[in-house]
Design a protein around this motif. Structure first.
Motif: not given
Length: 332
Positions: A220-224
């Motif tokens: 999630f953090a990478g995609l965000a």
């Protein structure tokens, strides 16, 4: 150039930031050499006591840095009325060679300051302070960047000549040039829309999956974080066209003006906030640590929800602007 109150406020904020961050940087060097939470030495106890005060001061400085970016953008946007040839912030920033570097440095400082604040929040909730070294290494990286941002911004405002004719945003985002921004403006609308909304949907789904099973925080953090550059490209490629209702107006700054109800702030603020939180979560997740896992299980969901809310608001507003616009872009 006349030094208006906003410009003086920017100068003063940078000066105070450096006055406070330089001693904090010296303390960071000492801490990185001697920090050992497992030790009961007197030096370690002194470091632990001092880190509370230093971290509080640094936190206030970085909160101020978050506010300096919108203040800087608002200031250069209002100054467009004083610069010959400028229609918005782009013209003001192009008035000399220091404008765009000053903006880019402000953006970099915003994200790094946001990441540091997230790391500090998580570190303070763990019993053994697993992120202390990480956040003070980050502080040492931010310190020269703060100095560079202050120097470049000072040079920009002091060398700004209102009598110099500058170029408007049309030249920077014209598809007839070979600049990066021109290539962004020339991207086909439909594929860009599909990629943009697909990435945001995937990011929000990853966030929901994490909230449900407490797995996939790194994803999630990478995609965000990745969503930020994709969102900027989407704004230039098609969102701006729907805002201006003009098929050739790709400027991402004109929407900040009163002519368009300052709608740009409603777009950019949740996007920047969501990305800053995601970058902090990404840094914390990569730092690892057994005690940090328990903290992330307890506190990361709140940050994930906040980041998802920002991205969701940005996506919803972008879709609404496209839907209510009188411009018919697809099919032409």
């Amino acid at each position: 150039m006349t030094l208006s109150p906003p410009i003086l406020a920017l100068f003063l904020a940078d000066l105070l930031s450096l006055v406070l961050l330089v001693p904090a940087g010296l303390f960071a060097l000492q801490l990185l050499r001697h920090w050992d939470p497992s030790s009961g030495r007197a030096l370690q106890l002194r470091l632990e006591k001092r880190t509370y005060l230093v971290s509080a001061v640094v936190g206030l400085v970085f909160l101020a840095q978050l506010l300096l970016l919108p203040l800087f953008v608002h200031t250069v946007d209002r100054m467009a009325l004083q610069i010959v040839g400028a229609m918005c912030a782009v013209g003001t920033l192009n008035a000399n060679a220091w404008g765009l570097p000053a903006l880019l440095l402000r953006i970099a400082l915003f994200f790094l300051a946001a990441a540091w604040l997230v790391l500090h929040r998580l570190d303070a909730r763990a019993p053994d302070y697993p992120l202390t070294r990480t956040k003070y290494v980050l502080l040492l990286a931010i310190l020269p960047l703060t100095l560079a941002a202050a120097g470049v911004q000072f040079a920009y405002f002091m060398l700004l000549d209102p009598d110099v004719i500058t170029s408007c945003c049309g030249s920077l985002f014209s598809q007839g040039t070979e600049s990066v921004t021109a290539h962004m403006a020339g991207l086909p609308a439909l594929p860009t829309m599909v990629a943009f909304y697909a990435l945001l949907t995937l990011t929000l789904m990853a966030g929901l999956a994490y909230l449900r099973w407490r797995r996939g925080l790194l994803l999630f953090a990478g995609l965000a974080t990745l969503s930020f550059p994709v969102a900027i490209v989407a704004i230039i490629a098609f969102v701006s066209l729907y805002v201006y209702e003009h098929p050739l107006h790709h400027c991402p700054f004109c929407m900040l003006t009163g002519d368009y109800g300052h709608i740009g702030y409603a777009l950019y603020l949740p996007l920047f906030g969501a990305t800053g939180l995601a970058l902090g979560l990404l840094s914390a997740r990569l730092a690892g640590g057994d005690s940090l896992r328990a903290v992330l299980q307890r506190d990361a969901p709140h940050l994930v929800i906040a980041s998802m809310a920002g991205l969701g608001l940005f996506a919803a507003l972008s879709a609404w602007l496209s839907w209510q616009s009188n411009l018919i872009l697809l099919g032409h």
